[in-house]
Scaffold this motif. Structure first.
Motif, PDB file in Angstrom:
ATOM      1  N   SER A  43       0.796  -1.538   0.315  1.00  0.00           N
ATOM      2  CA  SER A  43       0.024  -0.213  -0.507  1.00  0.00           C
ATOM      3  C   SER A  43       0.838   1.229   0.090  1.00  0.00           C
ATOM      4  O   SER A  43       0.289   1.655  -0.588  1.00  0.00           O
ATOM      5  N   ASN A  46       1.958   1.911  -3.181  1.00  0.00           N
ATOM      6  CA  ASN A  46       0.888   2.218  -4.023  1.00  0.00           C
ATOM      7  C   ASN A  46       0.682   3.436  -3.750  1.00  0.00           C
ATOM      8  O   ASN A  46       0.773   5.030  -5.243  1.00  0.00           O
ATOM      9  N   LEU A  47       0.358   3.841  -2.992  1.00  0.00           N
ATOM     10  CA  LEU A  47       0.829   5.432  -2.312  1.00  0.00           C
ATOM     11  C   LEU A  47       1.565   6.535  -3.144  1.00  0.00           C
ATOM     12  O   LEU A  47       1.429   7.631  -3.649  1.00  0.00           O
ATOM     13  N   MET A  49       3.577   5.487  -5.091  1.00  0.00           N
ATOM     14  CA  MET A  49       3.570   5.317  -7.175  1.00  0.00           C
ATOM     15  C   MET A  49       2.471   6.718  -7.176  1.00  0.00           C
ATOM     16  O   MET A  49       1.983   7.213  -8.662  1.00  0.00           O
ATOM     17  N   ASN A  50       1.584   6.917  -6.330  1.00  0.00           N
ATOM     18  CA  ASN A  50       0.468   7.833  -7.265  1.00  0.00           C
ATOM     19  C   ASN A  50       0.101   8.687  -7.404  1.00  0.00           C
ATOM     20  O   ASN A  50       0.045   9.799  -7.502  1.00  0.00           O
ATOM     21  N   SER A  51       1.624   9.446  -6.494  1.00  0.00           N
ATOM     22  CA  SER A  51       2.343  10.618  -5.908  1.00  0.00           C
ATOM     23  C   SER A  51       3.068  10.498  -7.109  1.00  0.00           C
ATOM     24  O   SER A  51       3.060  12.184  -7.230  1.00  0.00           O
ATOM     25  N   SER A  53       4.024  11.583 -10.920  1.00  0.00           N
ATOM     26  CA  SER A  53       4.201  11.898 -12.466  1.00  0.00           C
ATOM     27  C   SER A  53       4.512  11.271 -13.667  1.00  0.00           C
ATOM     28  O   SER A  53       4.929  10.722 -14.615  1.00  0.00           O
ATOM     29  N   GLN A  55       6.693   8.947 -15.553  1.00  0.00           N
ATOM     30  CA  GLN A  55       6.603   7.249 -15.445  1.00  0.00           C
ATOM     31  C   GLN A  55       7.280   6.540 -15.375  1.00  0.00           C
ATOM     32  O   GLN A  55       7.194   5.239 -14.724  1.00  0.00           O
ATOM     33  N   ARG A  58       7.307   5.846 -11.476  1.00  0.00           N
ATOM     34  CA  ARG A  58       6.042   4.963 -11.703  1.00  0.00           C
ATOM     35  C   ARG A  58       6.464   3.860 -12.144  1.00  0.00           C
ATOM     36  O   ARG A  58       5.716   2.880 -10.859  1.00  0.00           O
ATOM     37  N   ARG A  62       6.346   0.358  -9.135  1.00  0.00           N
ATOM     38  CA  ARG A  62       5.033  -0.736  -9.712  1.00  0.00           C
ATOM     39  C   ARG A  62       5.691  -2.321  -9.742  1.00  0.00           C
ATOM     40  O   ARG A  62       4.611  -3.488  -9.255  1.00  0.00           O
TER      41      ARG A  62
END
Length: 225
Positions: A43, A46-47, A49-51, A53, A55, A58, A62
């Protein structure tokens, strides 16, 4: 009382059922704690990664998240084995493959997957390396071998014969650039493959050519040496 027996003329002391129940309870509590800790790590990745931009960053996170999830799935599989409620390694591998397919949004219509796992006694020491090797090879194929909706196929086989195991992954994707040297590659995935091959005392071959796909082949002793 669970059982008694005789070995070399000496009677084995009975194992009280209460002790066995206590061991199962401790195992269950340990399993759930590890499972929760791995979920927290996933988790957090994931947090993070979502923060972002960027790629490439990211994608790196992932990949790390998928490795954690693979470890969690293997831990669940081993826990079920201990409870004598588990399936074979092939079912674990198929479940992992489907989770990776969903992660990279690669449909069965785009990329067909053949996965053949031969039954056999597999040293538990090899299960974690094989699980993460499967994670790395399939992730690489799903993410890079079939860009822009290109169609193709991936063939995965794990077989055992004469005390040796062979793990084989081949795809018919875009392949590797001309002159590509796996030993000089900077990617973490290839380094992980090399580390686990060395840990398993195995012989690793990794080949690929432009428009001719890639092939990963690992031979290893079935017994921990």
């Amino acid at each position: 009382v669970i059982s008694t027996g005789v070995t070399s003329g000496k009677t084995i002391a009975p194992w009280p059922a209460a002790d066995l129940d206590r061991e199962k309870l401790l195992l269950s509590e340990t399993h759930h704690r590890i499972k929760n800790h791995l979920q927290i790590i996933s988790s957090m990745l994931n947090l993070q990664m979502n923060s972002l931009s960027d790629q490439p960053a990211r994608d790196i996170l992932r990949s790390s998240q998928n490795r954690v999830r693979s470890i969690a799935a293997l831990h669940q599989y081993l826990y079920q084995l201990v409870l004598e409620d588990g399936s074979d390694f092939g079912d674990f591998a198929r479940g992992l493959a489907e989770r990776l397919r969903e992660c990279y949004a690669v449909t069965e219509e785009q990329v067909a997957l053949t996965l053949e796992i031969s039954p056999g006694l597999l040293d538990h020491e090899w299960m974690m390396p094989l699980a993460l090797i499967l994670n790395e090879t399939l992730s690489n194929a799903f993410e890079h071998a079939f860009p822009e909706g290109r169609q193709g196929a991936i063939d995965v086989r794990l077989s055992f014969q004469d005390g040796q195991g062979q793990f084989f992954v081949r795809d018919n994707g875009i392949g590797l650039p001309e002159g590509f040297d796996p030993s000089a590659a900077s990617g973490l995935g290839l380094k992980i493959l090399g580390v686990f091959a060395e840990q398993m005392k195995g012989e690793l071959k990794f080949t690929g050519h432009p428009e001719a796909g890639t092939e990963f082949n690992l031979r290893f002793p079935m017994a921990h040496v």
